[in-house]
Scaffold this motif. Structure first.
Motif, PDB file in Angstrom:
ATOM      1  N   UNK A   1      10.154  43.185 -54.413  1.00  0.00           N
ATOM      2  CA  UNK A   1       8.682  42.856 -55.077  1.00  0.00           C
ATOM      3  C   UNK A   1       8.359  41.247 -55.251  1.00  0.00           C
ATOM      4  N   UNK A   2       7.378  40.831 -54.630  1.00  0.00           N
ATOM      5  CA  UNK A   2       7.215  39.483 -55.132  1.00  0.00           C
ATOM      6  C   UNK A   2       7.671  38.444 -54.213  1.00  0.00           C
ATOM      7  N   UNK A   3       8.718  38.893 -53.421  1.00  0.00           N
ATOM      8  CA  UNK A   3       9.347  37.648 -52.672  1.00  0.00           C
ATOM      9  C   UNK A   3       8.697  37.643 -51.177  1.00  0.00           C
ATOM     10  N   UNK A   4       8.882  36.457 -50.592  1.00  0.00           N
ATOM     11  CA  UNK A   4       8.294  36.206 -49.286  1.00  0.00           C
ATOM     12  C   UNK A   4       9.568  36.528 -48.212  1.00  0.00           C
TER      13      UNK A   4
ATOM     14  N   UNK B   1       9.833  35.360 -44.334  1.00  0.00           N
ATOM     15  CA  UNK B   1       9.174  34.523 -43.487  1.00  0.00           C
ATOM     16  C   UNK B   1       9.717  34.916 -42.125  1.00  0.00           C
TER      17      UNK B   1
ATOM     18  N   UNK C   1       1.311  35.479 -46.347  1.00  0.00           N
ATOM     19  CA  UNK C   1       0.849  34.041 -46.774  1.00  0.00           C
ATOM     20  C   UNK C   1       1.280  33.206 -45.290  1.00  0.00           C
TER      21      UNK C   1
ATOM     22  N   UNK D   1       4.974  39.801 -48.002  1.00  0.00           N
ATOM     23  CA  UNK D   1       5.478  40.331 -49.463  1.00  0.00           C
ATOM     24  C   UNK D   1       5.233  41.928 -49.243  1.00  0.00           C
TER      25      UNK D   1
END
Lengths: 114, 115
Positions: free
Chosen positions: A99-102, A104, A32, A91
């Motif tokens: 799983x599913x977490x960003x 940065x 992202x 991710x």
């Protein structure tokens, strides 16, 4: 593990192009991209899912090379409004608690001058 | 038109005095996140909810707690703020979870100062 962004800072004149890179040591499901102006919330730019896709929006585009776990953000013909800090959020692939977490990256500061 | 709302925008608290930050959303998203962002650093995930399922990051201090009484609201409680907890606290939401390609929508943040 935090992805690594490069460069740390970029200074441009209006109309110039820039590339920001994001690299991870882990297998990724998605990348992202967000832009944050000073004192404001991050604003979503785009998502790239595994499959090696490219996306574009106006003069901002991005690519994702899942084999290399790398993504690049391309800013073409930069405008003053492009100034800000750009973060990639990665991710990791399914499995485990990540799983599913960003996560940065540390951010790339982009400054566009007239 | 506000989608993710955080209150207050600025909060000053004293060392050790409990403080609560709030987040509400009009998007009806399943997932809500709390991030801590210190100056010139990336946002760091503290915890998230998928509906009512709470997930705590392993390195989130015990001093930080969260509540989600319903889909729209989420709270961050800091039981005994220290000087190191001064930061911008960002709330975010997303429609889905896990490789779904759903973006996260961020609120404007609450800047916490600890004196």
């Amino acid at each position: 593990q935090q992805p690594v962004q490069s460069p740390q800072a970029v200074i441009l004149r209006e109309g110039e192009d820039a590339v920001i890179n994001c690299s991870s040591s882990k297998a990724l499901y998605s990348v992202h991209w967000y832009r944050q102006k000073h004192g404001e919330a991050p604003v979503f730019l785009m998502i790239l899912l595994k499959g090696g896709e490219q996306k574009g929006h106006d003069k901002i585009s991005a690519s994702f090379n899942e084999k290399k776990q790398q993504s690049s953000l391309y800013l073409t013909a930069s405008q003053l409004s492009y100034s800000g800090t750009y973060f990639c959020g990665t991710e990791k692939v399914a499995g485990g608690t990540s799983y599913g977490k960003l996560t940065f990256g540390q951010g790339t500061i982009l400054t566009v001058h007239p | 038109d506000a989608m993710v709302i955080q209150n207050p925008r600025y909060q000053v608290t004293q060392f050790g005095k409990p403080v609560t930050l709030s987040c509400s959303q009009t998007l009806n998203h399943n997932v809500m996140y709390w991030y801590q962002q210190k100056s010139s650093q990336a946002p760091k995930l503290l915890f998230h909810y998928y509906d009512k399922d709470f997930n705590n990051e392993a390195d989130t201090p015990d001093n930080f707690q969260s509540r989600r009484p319903n889909t729209s609201f989420c709270f961050l409680d800091i039981r005994s703020p220290g000087l190191g907890d001064a930061a911008m606290y960002l709330c975010a939401t997303s429609r889905g979870w896990g490789g779904s390609g759903y973006e996260q929508y961020f609120g404007p943040g609450t800047r916490l100062t600890v004196t």
